[in-house]
Design an enzyme around this catalytic site. Structure first.
Site, PDB file in Angstrom:
ATOM      1  N   GLY A  82       0.839  -1.189   0.000  1.00 50.38           N
ATOM      2  CA  GLY A  82       0.000   0.000   0.000  1.00 50.38           C
ATOM      3  C   GLY A  82       0.872   1.237   0.000  1.00 50.38           C
ATOM      4  O   GLY A  82       1.967   1.232  -0.553  1.00 50.38           O
ATOM      5  N   CYS A  83       0.411   2.263   0.633  1.00 51.01           N
ATOM      6  CA  CYS A  83       1.162   3.520   0.687  1.00 51.01           C
ATOM      7  C   CYS A  83       2.507   3.311   1.383  1.00 51.01           C
ATOM      8  O   CYS A  83       2.565   2.737   2.467  1.00 51.01           O
ATOM      9  CB  CYS A  83       0.346   4.568   1.440  1.00 51.01           C
ATOM     10  SG  CYS A  83       1.215   6.124   1.653  1.00 51.01           S
ATOM     11  N   PHE A  84       3.568   3.775   0.769  1.00 53.37           N
ATOM     12  CA  PHE A  84       4.899   3.536   1.347  1.00 53.37           C
ATOM     13  C   PHE A  84       5.126   4.248   2.670  1.00 53.37           C
ATOM     14  O   PHE A  84       5.985   3.868   3.440  1.00 53.37           O
ATOM     15  CB  PHE A  84       6.032   3.827   0.362  1.00 53.37           C
ATOM     16  CG  PHE A  84       5.977   5.108  -0.428  1.00 53.37           C
ATOM     17  CD1 PHE A  84       5.517   6.303   0.093  1.00 53.37           C
ATOM     18  CD2 PHE A  84       6.424   5.094  -1.737  1.00 53.37           C
ATOM     19  CE1 PHE A  84       5.502   7.465  -0.653  1.00 53.37           C
ATOM     20  CE2 PHE A  84       6.419   6.255  -2.512  1.00 53.37           C
ATOM     21  CZ  PHE A  84       5.946   7.445  -1.955  1.00 53.37           C
ATOM     22  N   TRP A  85       4.353   5.269   2.979  1.00 52.64           N
ATOM     23  CA  TRP A  85       4.525   5.966   4.262  1.00 52.64           C
ATOM     24  C   TRP A  85       4.277   5.024   5.433  1.00 52.64           C
ATOM     25  O   TRP A  85       4.909   5.136   6.472  1.00 52.64           O
ATOM     26  CB  TRP A  85       3.570   7.138   4.375  1.00 52.64           C
ATOM     27  CG  TRP A  85       3.749   8.228   3.366  1.00 52.64           C
ATOM     28  CD1 TRP A  85       4.853   8.494   2.607  1.00 52.64           C
ATOM     29  CD2 TRP A  85       2.779   9.210   3.001  1.00 52.64           C
ATOM     30  NE1 TRP A  85       4.622   9.576   1.794  1.00 52.64           N
ATOM     31  CE2 TRP A  85       3.356  10.040   2.015  1.00 52.64           C
ATOM     32  CE3 TRP A  85       1.475   9.470   3.409  1.00 52.64           C
ATOM     33  CZ2 TRP A  85       2.671  11.109   1.448  1.00 52.64           C
ATOM     34  CZ3 TRP A  85       0.800  10.533   2.832  1.00 52.64           C
ATOM     35  CH2 TRP A  85       1.400  11.343   1.871  1.00 52.64           C
TER      36      TRP A  85
END
Length: 190
Positions: A23-26
């Protein structure tokens, strides 16, 4: 008399790279920054067909890249299996091309392996988790060879650390970090 050992080359023997899309790399970056044995973490892109993609291109689904987190870790401190244990806990590896409200192939679950051993361990982990029925659906995580890593723009690096009160961070990233801290306290850096 022998010269002193070269600390850099000595340390290189105890480093391994893992590249994961969840998903979102953050989210992945924020969690792995707190893991013992992780030496560095970077957000970026892998697996696409465009050189030097931008965030806008990747988010638009026009490049084929996956948002990934690439970490360098010391396998004497934390194993690749432990890295994957966290990975399979903090994101949903059963949803195809999405994580929560983030929809598109750039958010797919993927393990980009850097060695035959990593491939073997990743495939074993997936088989074991499926056999244990931990998730109600089968894991759809891709296991594929690592390709060229493109580091994301500077403003994406350490995003959660720099913007903890940003709404996405507060409502999406923070609960994943909390889950890591609670479930994997023994793997946290001290």
């Amino acid at each position: 008399m022998r010269p002193p050992p070269d600390r850099y080359s000595e340390n290189m023997a105890t480093q391994e790279t893992a590249t994961l899309g969840g998903g979102c790399f953050w989210c992945l970056e924020a969690v792995y920054q707190e893991m013992a044995g992780v030496l560095s973490v970077a957000s970026g892109y892998m697996g696409g067909r465009v050189d030097n993609p931008t965030y806008d291109q990747v988010c638009g689904g026009r490049t084929g890249h996956v948002e990934v987190t690439q970490l360098v870790f010391d396998p004497a401190v934390v194993s690749f299996r432990d890295v994957l244990g966290v990975f399979f806990t903090i994101h949903d590896p059963t949803s195809l091309d999405r994580q929560g409200n983030d929809v598109g192939s750039q958010y797919r679950s993927a393990i980009f392996y850097h060695s035959d051993e990593q491939k073997r361990v990743a495939e074993e982990e997936i088989q074991e988790i499926n056999a244990e029925g931990i998730w109600s659906k089968p894991i759809v995580t891709e296991v594929r060879p690592a390709e060229k890593f493109y580091r994301a723009e500077d403003y994406h690096q350490q995003y959660f650390s720099n913007h903890p009160n940003q709404p996405y961070c507060a409502y999406i990233v923070a609960p994943k970090v909390k889950k890591f801290r609670e479930k994997f306290a023994a793997l946290m850096r001290h």
